[in-house]
Design a protein around this motif. Structure first.
Motif, PDB file in Angstrom:
ATOM      1  N   GLY A 120     -65.013  59.136 -78.689  1.00 37.50           N
ATOM      2  CA  GLY A 120     -65.218  58.751 -80.090  1.00 37.50           C
ATOM      3  C   GLY A 120     -65.876  57.708 -80.024  1.00 37.50           C
ATOM      4  O   GLY A 120     -66.136  57.034 -81.352  1.00 37.50           O
ATOM      5  N   ARG A 121     -66.481  56.897 -79.213  1.00 34.77           N
ATOM      6  CA  ARG A 121     -67.014  55.467 -79.462  1.00 34.77           C
ATOM      7  C   ARG A 121     -68.474  55.267 -79.255  1.00 34.77           C
ATOM      8  O   ARG A 121     -68.952  54.281 -79.495  1.00 34.77           O
ATOM      9  N   ALA A 122     -69.159  56.565 -79.285  1.00 28.79           N
ATOM     10  CA  ALA A 122     -70.546  56.536 -79.219  1.00 28.79           C
ATOM     11  C   ALA A 122     -71.179  56.230 -80.698  1.00 28.79           C
ATOM     12  O   ALA A 122     -70.537  56.688 -81.749  1.00 28.79           O
ATOM     13  N   ASN A 123     -72.178  55.709 -80.764  1.00 30.61           N
ATOM     14  CA  ASN A 123     -72.943  55.674 -82.033  1.00 30.61           C
ATOM     15  C   ASN A 123     -73.598  56.986 -82.487  1.00 30.61           C
ATOM     16  O   ASN A 123     -74.440  57.348 -81.782  1.00 30.61           O
ATOM     17  N   PRO A 124     -72.822  57.504 -83.472  1.00 30.81           N
ATOM     18  CA  PRO A 124     -73.305  58.888 -83.549  1.00 30.81           C
ATOM     19  C   PRO A 124     -74.709  59.176 -83.891  1.00 30.81           C
ATOM     20  O   PRO A 124     -75.263  60.221 -83.542  1.00 30.81           O
ATOM     21  N   LYS A 125     -75.330  58.143 -84.527  1.00 31.32           N
ATOM     22  CA  LYS A 125     -76.838  58.012 -84.915  1.00 31.32           C
ATOM     23  C   LYS A 125     -77.610  58.221 -83.731  1.00 31.32           C
ATOM     24  O   LYS A 125     -78.754  58.940 -83.516  1.00 31.32           O
ATOM     25  N   LEU A 126     -77.105  57.566 -82.929  1.00 27.67           N
ATOM     26  CA  LEU A 126     -78.013  57.212 -81.642  1.00 27.67           C
ATOM     27  C   LEU A 126     -77.871  58.489 -80.701  1.00 27.67           C
ATOM     28  O   LEU A 126     -79.005  59.211 -80.036  1.00 27.67           O
ATOM     29  N   VAL A 127     -76.646  58.945 -80.570  1.00 28.81           N
ATOM     30  CA  VAL A 127     -76.422  60.197 -80.000  1.00 28.81           C
ATOM     31  C   VAL A 127     -77.330  61.370 -80.419  1.00 28.81           C
ATOM     32  O   VAL A 127     -77.877  62.108 -79.535  1.00 28.81           O
ATOM     33  N   ASN A 128     -77.447  61.559 -81.860  1.00 25.33           N
ATOM     34  CA  ASN A 128     -78.382  62.651 -82.398  1.00 25.33           C
ATOM     35  C   ASN A 128     -79.744  62.365 -81.966  1.00 25.33           C
ATOM     36  O   ASN A 128     -80.290  63.422 -81.231  1.00 25.33           O
ATOM     37  N   GLN A 129     -80.134  61.036 -82.002  1.00 23.38           N
ATOM     38  CA  GLN A 129     -81.497  61.019 -81.543  1.00 23.38           C
ATOM     39  C   GLN A 129     -81.831  61.349 -80.280  1.00 23.38           C
ATOM     40  O   GLN A 129     -82.900  61.946 -79.593  1.00 23.38           O
ATOM     41  N   VAL A 130     -80.944  60.695 -79.201  1.00 25.85           N
ATOM     42  CA  VAL A 130     -81.096  61.252 -77.702  1.00 25.85           C
ATOM     43  C   VAL A 130     -80.943  62.507 -77.500  1.00 25.85           C
ATOM     44  O   VAL A 130     -81.980  62.971 -76.763  1.00 25.85           O
ATOM     45  N   LEU A 131     -79.959  63.294 -78.209  1.00 23.01           N
ATOM     46  CA  LEU A 131     -80.089  64.821 -77.979  1.00 23.01           C
ATOM     47  C   LEU A 131     -81.542  65.339 -78.572  1.00 23.01           C
ATOM     48  O   LEU A 131     -81.826  66.266 -77.730  1.00 23.01           O
ATOM     49  N   ARG A 132     -81.813  64.782 -79.626  1.00 23.66           N
ATOM     50  CA  ARG A 132     -83.120  65.664 -80.066  1.00 23.66           C
ATOM     51  C   ARG A 132     -84.262  65.521 -78.979  1.00 23.66           C
ATOM     52  O   ARG A 132     -85.082  66.208 -78.744  1.00 23.66           O
ATOM     53  N   LYS A 133     -84.166  64.242 -78.503  1.00 26.95           N
ATOM     54  CA  LYS A 133     -85.472  63.794 -77.574  1.00 26.95           C
ATOM     55  C   LYS A 133     -85.139  64.716 -76.491  1.00 26.95           C
ATOM     56  O   LYS A 133     -86.119  65.395 -75.875  1.00 26.95           O
ATOM     57  N   LYS A 134     -84.021  65.030 -75.765  1.00 23.16           N
ATOM     58  CA  LYS A 134     -83.662  65.612 -74.720  1.00 23.16           C
ATOM     59  C   LYS A 134     -83.980  67.221 -74.973  1.00 23.16           C
ATOM     60  O   LYS A 134     -84.662  67.703 -74.045  1.00 23.16           O
ATOM     61  N   LEU A 135     -83.624  67.485 -76.156  1.00 27.56           N
ATOM     62  CA  LEU A 135     -83.993  69.075 -76.291  1.00 27.56           C
ATOM     63  C   LEU A 135     -85.338  69.437 -76.644  1.00 27.56           C
ATOM     64  O   LEU A 135     -85.670  70.516 -76.432  1.00 27.56           O
ATOM     65  N   SER A 136     -85.942  68.256 -77.037  1.00 28.54           N
ATOM     66  CA  SER A 136     -87.665  68.669 -77.125  1.00 28.54           C
ATOM     67  C   SER A 136     -88.442  68.299 -75.847  1.00 28.54           C
ATOM     68  O   SER A 136     -89.524  68.510 -75.866  1.00 28.54           O
ATOM     69  N   GLU A 137     -87.712  68.078 -74.703  1.00 29.99           N
ATOM     70  CA  GLU A 137     -88.450  67.867 -73.671  1.00 29.99           C
ATOM     71  C   GLU A 137     -88.681  69.072 -73.031  1.00 29.99           C
ATOM     72  O   GLU A 137     -88.323  69.891 -72.931  1.00 29.99           O
TER      73      GLU A 137
END
Ligand code: ADP
Ligand code: ZN
Ligand code: MG
Length: 482
Positions: free
Chosen positions: A465-482
């Motif tokens: 539960g310690r991750a920065n949720p906003k950043l997690v969201n960004q990172v995931l979107r980036k990965k998913l669009s790769e």
């Protein structure tokens, strides 16, 4: 037939003055029995009472807070009766010329504002305390009784409501608001367990929509809000049953047994006491000048209802928040102090009403037992804004602050709760999550965008539960669009 309940309360409040009502003995709860006594409160022959000025000022605060009129003159009477805890054989009390009359206090029940009329507010003195020796601590079954005169002569204010209360819940809400008002006024600790606040409840029922009062019964010494509400509900049921069976309610005192939750009506025929009231010859009538009343009015602290309005106008809080926050003076002060430091009132309000109240509830503690300071909460909220800790983890941290009083930054460091905002670390975790969940990934690729929430959740889980949720969201979107 539909019945309607009619309830009126008589409330006794022990004032927290330094000395007793008519002598210089200290007012304090408990202690070694019979150590705070003198000829006046032990009723030695010839001892003379002197009115406690501070008690009258406190009384005046209460009268003003309850919106009463204060006649210029009030009179102390002797209320005569015999009881071992009453050494004089009478209680000094105000009678037909009480200190204050005709007031009211607003309360809210089911979101609706109602004003409960106050018939009178008067001054009297408390009795001594009978201590029944024996296992039960009650007079029944006791072997002998002793008397502790420490309480004898404690300033006692009686507040009598009009029969304006219509339900047990309304009685409880009113008593709660009255207690809160008294706490704001700093005139009593209102500790119901120690008897500083006691309540007798009068109740009758009548066909709904009619105006004539029915015959009332009285529940004495209800020593908690819960018992008051339960006892009244029980007694109302009992009266309904009597009327439905064609019987008549008898005017009497009834006893609510807390342990069994039942009412026992002691068939003590109409007990019309004759107290032989007469004016106390050892005291002059009490004259309170307009200047004194004005002075007391100036010194009055801001009362809950006024404070709640200010929270709406000054901080822009919703009415609901304002009422919850001001429902307890200490809670209100906590909120104001924290907002003073942090600035965002609504956010502070959310945390106070959410996390702080939840902690108090769970720990069964009051604010005094809570180690969190307004400054600590302000600091923690700042850390959330600065990305040092995420909002969910901060809740955990706050609970820890409440129990231990440790500094927020220290808890975060010590427990390794700091927010993970390292992008490469999160990228690795995101990649792992996508790999571990091919089915969801397929759904996402097929256009079900909402699945991203699931992936975010999985990454959060991996980081405790310690991750920065906003950043997690960004990172995931980036990965998913790769
Ligand atoms: P008493 O003379 O028995 O002490 P009071 O008229 O002084 O009765 O009222 C005591 C309390 O009982 C007040 O709070 C009052 O509002 C309430 N009360 C009076 N009559 C009724 C009634 N018929 N039903 C319910 N409450 C009542
Ligand atoms: Zn004394
Ligand atoms: Mg009465």
């Amino acid at each position: 037939m539909e019945y309607e309940a009619v309830i009126g309360l008589e409330i006794h409040v022990e004032l927290s003055t330094r000395s007793k009502m008519f002598c210089g003995c200290r007012v304090e709860f408990g202690g070694e029995p019979n150590t705070r006594t003198c000829p006046v409160c032990l009723a030695h022959p010839g001892a003379l009472p002197v009115i406690n000025r501070q008690a009258i000022r406190y009384l005046c605060r209460i009268a003003l807070a309850l919106d009463c009129s204060i006649p210029e003159v009030s009179v102390f009477h002797r209320k005569n009766y015999f009881y071992p805890d009453l050494p004089k054989g009478y209680q000094i009390s105000q009678y037909d010329q009480p200190f204050a009359v005709d007031g009211g206090l607003e309360t809210v029940v089911d979101g609706e504002r109602v004003r409960i009329g106050i018939e009178r507010v008067h001054m009297e003195e408390d009795t001594a305390k009978n201590v029944h020796a024996g296992e039960s601590g009650r007079i029944a079954g006791s072997v002998y009784s002793l008397i502790d005169f420490n309480r004898s002569g404690t300033p006692l204010v009686e507040i009598v409501t009009r029969p304006d209360i219509r339900s047990p819940q309304m009685a409880r809400a009113f008593l709660n608001d009255l207690k809160n008002t008294l706490l704001y006024l700093d005139v009593s600790d209102c500790n119901m367990e120690e008897g500083s606040l006691r309540c007798d409840a009068n109740v009758s029922i009548r066909p709904a929509g009619t105006s004539e009062l029915g015959v009332k019964t009285e529940l004495k010494n209800m020593n908690s809000f819960r018992h008051l509400e339960k006892g009244l509900a029980q007694e109302i049921e009992r009266q309904k049953q009597i009327l439905e069976e064609g019987g008549r309610v008898v005017q009497q005192t009834v006893h609510f047994d807390v342990a069994t939750g039942t009412i026992s009506a002691l068939r003590s025929k109409e007990e019309a006491h004759d107290y032989r009231y007469f004016p106390e010859p050892d005291l002059l009538p009490l004259r309170i000048g307009a200047e004194t009343v004005e002075q007391v009015r100036q010194e009055m602290p801001e009362l809950p209802a006024v404070r709640a309005e200010r929270y709406v106008s000054e901080y822009g809080l919703p009415d609901y928040d304002a009422r919850v926050l001001t429902s307890d003076r200490q809670l209100a002060e906590f909120f104001e102090e924290c907002t003073g430091i942090y600035g965002d009132a609504k956010k502070v309000s959310n945390w106070v009403m959410g996390e702080l109240l939840a902690w108090l509830n769970e720990s069964g503690s009051d604010l005094e037992g809570c180690k969190a300071t307004p400054a600590a909460l302000a600091e923690l909220l700042g850390m959330v804004d600065g990305g040092e800790v995420n909002a969910n983890t901060a809740k955990e941290v706050f609970a820890e602050i409440c129990s231990t009083g440790a500094a927020p930054a220290e808890i975060v460091k010590e427990k390794g709760l700091g927010q993970i905002s390292d992008e490469s670390e999160l990228e690795q975790l995101a990649a792992a999550v996508l790999e571990e969940n091919p089915k969801q990934l397929e759904q996402y690729r097929a256009g079900k965008e909402k699945v991203i929430g699931f992936f975010v959740g999985q990454v959060m889980k991996k980081t405790g539960g310690r991750a920065n949720p906003k950043l997690v969201n960004q990172v995931l979107r980036k990965k998913l669009s790769e």
